[in-house]
Design a protein around this motif. Structure first.
Motif, short mmCIF file in Angstrom:
data_model
loop_
_atom_site.label_atom_id
_atom_site.label_comp_id
_atom_site.label_asym_id
_atom_site.label_seq_id
_atom_site.Cartn_x
_atom_site.Cartn_y
_atom_site.Cartn_z
N ASP A 19 -38.17 -11.14 27.43
CA ASP A 19 -37.91 -9.81 27.98
C ASP A 19 -38.09 -8.73 26.91
N SER A 23 -41.53 -6.71 27.21
CA SER A 23 -41.35 -5.30 27.56
C SER A 23 -42.05 -4.39 26.55
N ASP A 78 -34.55 -3.69 25.14
CA ASP A 78 -33.68 -4.85 25.37
C ASP A 78 -32.65 -5.03 24.26
N GLU A 125 -32.49 -6.31 36.48
CA GLU A 125 -32.46 -7.74 36.14
C GLU A 125 -32.99 -8.00 34.75
N ALA A 126 -33.88 -7.12 34.30
CA ALA A 126 -34.53 -7.30 33.00
C ALA A 126 -34.98 -5.93 32.50
N GLY A 153 -40.75 -11.64 31.13
CA GLY A 153 -39.41 -11.09 30.93
C GLY A 153 -38.56 -11.21 32.18
N LEU A 154 -39.17 -10.89 33.32
CA LEU A 154 -38.44 -10.94 34.59
C LEU A 154 -38.03 -12.37 34.94
N ASP A 157 -35.26 -13.72 32.28
CA ASP A 157 -33.94 -13.08 32.37
C ASP A 157 -33.24 -13.36 33.70
N THR A 158 -33.98 -13.77 34.73
CA THR A 158 -33.35 -14.09 36.02
C THR A 158 -33.21 -15.61 36.20
#
Ligand code: AMP
Ligand code: MN
Ligand code: MN
Length: 319
Positions: A19, A23, A78, A125-126, A153-154, A157-158
């Protein structure tokens, strides 16, 4: 600011995950395409972790030594606080003191708002989701190299879309439509370890302890990765132990104590749903999210475990 700046420095947190780095690289590529001079970096380690190398498709990541002492425009991604930037944390004060801007893009509840402009959404979420909103505001093209970073990243992080709403899946669908190959993107991040990882797991998990009465009677499981156990392995191999330990049915809270230097234990904390381990980490000097947090303790292993166990007794209840 991002639409006009001629020179942008983007920083991920230390020991970047998908993430943080994804990002930064995604936003960096978009800014580079519109003509800005862009660099992405992070305070530690010296090189991009092997599992994340597929994200930097354009070679935008530079070592710490190539980050200007006073960047005109700094973006932190982040990172919940300045200390999460490690040795590059000094760029925040330097930039602000010189009249430059520091943009914070983050989703940690514990974010200290250390920028001159803070875009913090603890419902995101991210950080990747926040970056996607920024890219849309900029009118940037979200094609495969950018989408791959945001998807990584999504997804991570989920926990592979298990903490998700319909909108999360809609975002994922958009990124896959842009050309992302989910398996090729996630396999190096989640499912690839050297054979030596198997032996390390056997040692570390074989020595795990379950304390059913700890964590307010909800159960606490913990294991230690000593420096000798981690020899020859990558940081990501050690960091993955928590994802196995946390599956222990009898424990609400799982912790992995990683010996990162002599008398230095970096702790990964995870809760299932009922205790706020973000608050626990914060009370010990670390931070993170309610169900996933971390802290570094400078003491012996027994003392480190005692500190976490005792902090868990006063952890805020989540229901
Ligand atoms: P980890 O166990 O390293 O995967 O970290 C879990 C979560 O806690 C992530 O959201 C990290 O960003 C956060 N975190 C880990 N260590 C720290 C720390 N020392 N200070 C603040 N946040 C942390
Ligand atoms: Mn992160
Ligand atoms: Mn994140």
């Amino acid at each position: 600011m991002l639409a006009d700046a001629p020179d942008v420095t983007l920083l991920a947190h230390v020991n970047p995950d998908a993430d943080a780095l994804g990002s930064a690289v995604a936003l960096g590529i978009a800014l580079q395409r519109r003509g800005a001079t862009v660099r992405v970096s992070f305070g530690h380690p010296a090189a991009v972790p092997e599992s994340l190398r597929g994200l930097d498709s354009t070679g935008i990541v530079v070592p710490v030594e190539e980050v200007p002492a006073v960047p005109p425009l700094l973006v932190a991604l982040d990172a919940g606080s300045v200390d999460r930037l490690g040795v590059l944390g000094d760029r925040v004060a330097a930039t602000a003191a010189a009249g430059g801007e520091v943009i914070v893009l983050d989703h940690h509840v514990s974010n200290t708002r250390f920028g001159t402009l803070n875009v913090v959404d603890d419902k995101a979420e991210a950080t990747a989701v926040i970056v996607l909103r920024v890219l849309d505001e900029l009118g940037a093209l979200v094609d495969e190299p950018i989408a791959r970073c945001l998807y990584a990243g999504l997804a991570t992080d989920t926990r592979c879309f298990r903490v998700a709403t319909g909108a999360t899946y809609a975002t994922a669908a958009r990124l896959v439509e842009a050309g992302v190959d989910p398996d090729a993107t996630l396999r190096p991040l989640l499912d690839t370890h050297p054979f030596g990882w198997m032996g390390m797991l056997a040692t570390v998990l074989g020595g795990a302890s379950l304390e059913p009465d700890s964590a307010q009677g909800l159960g606490f499981v913990h294991a230690a990765v000593r420096a000798a156990d981690a020899e020859g392995l990558r940081g990501e191999d050690v960091d993955s132990v928590i994802d196995i330990l946390r599956t222990t049915r009898e424990a609400e809270v799982a912790a992995v104590f990683k010996e990162t230097a002599p008398a230095t234990w970096t702790v990964s904390l995870r809760a299932i749903a009922r205790l706020d381990v973000g608050a626990v980490a914060e009370s010990l000097g670390g931070g993170g999210h309610r169900l996933a947090s971390g802290v570094t303790l400078h003491c012996g292993l027994k003392e480190a475990v005692d500190q976490v166990r005792s902090a868990l007794e006063s952890a805020p209840s989540l229901r």
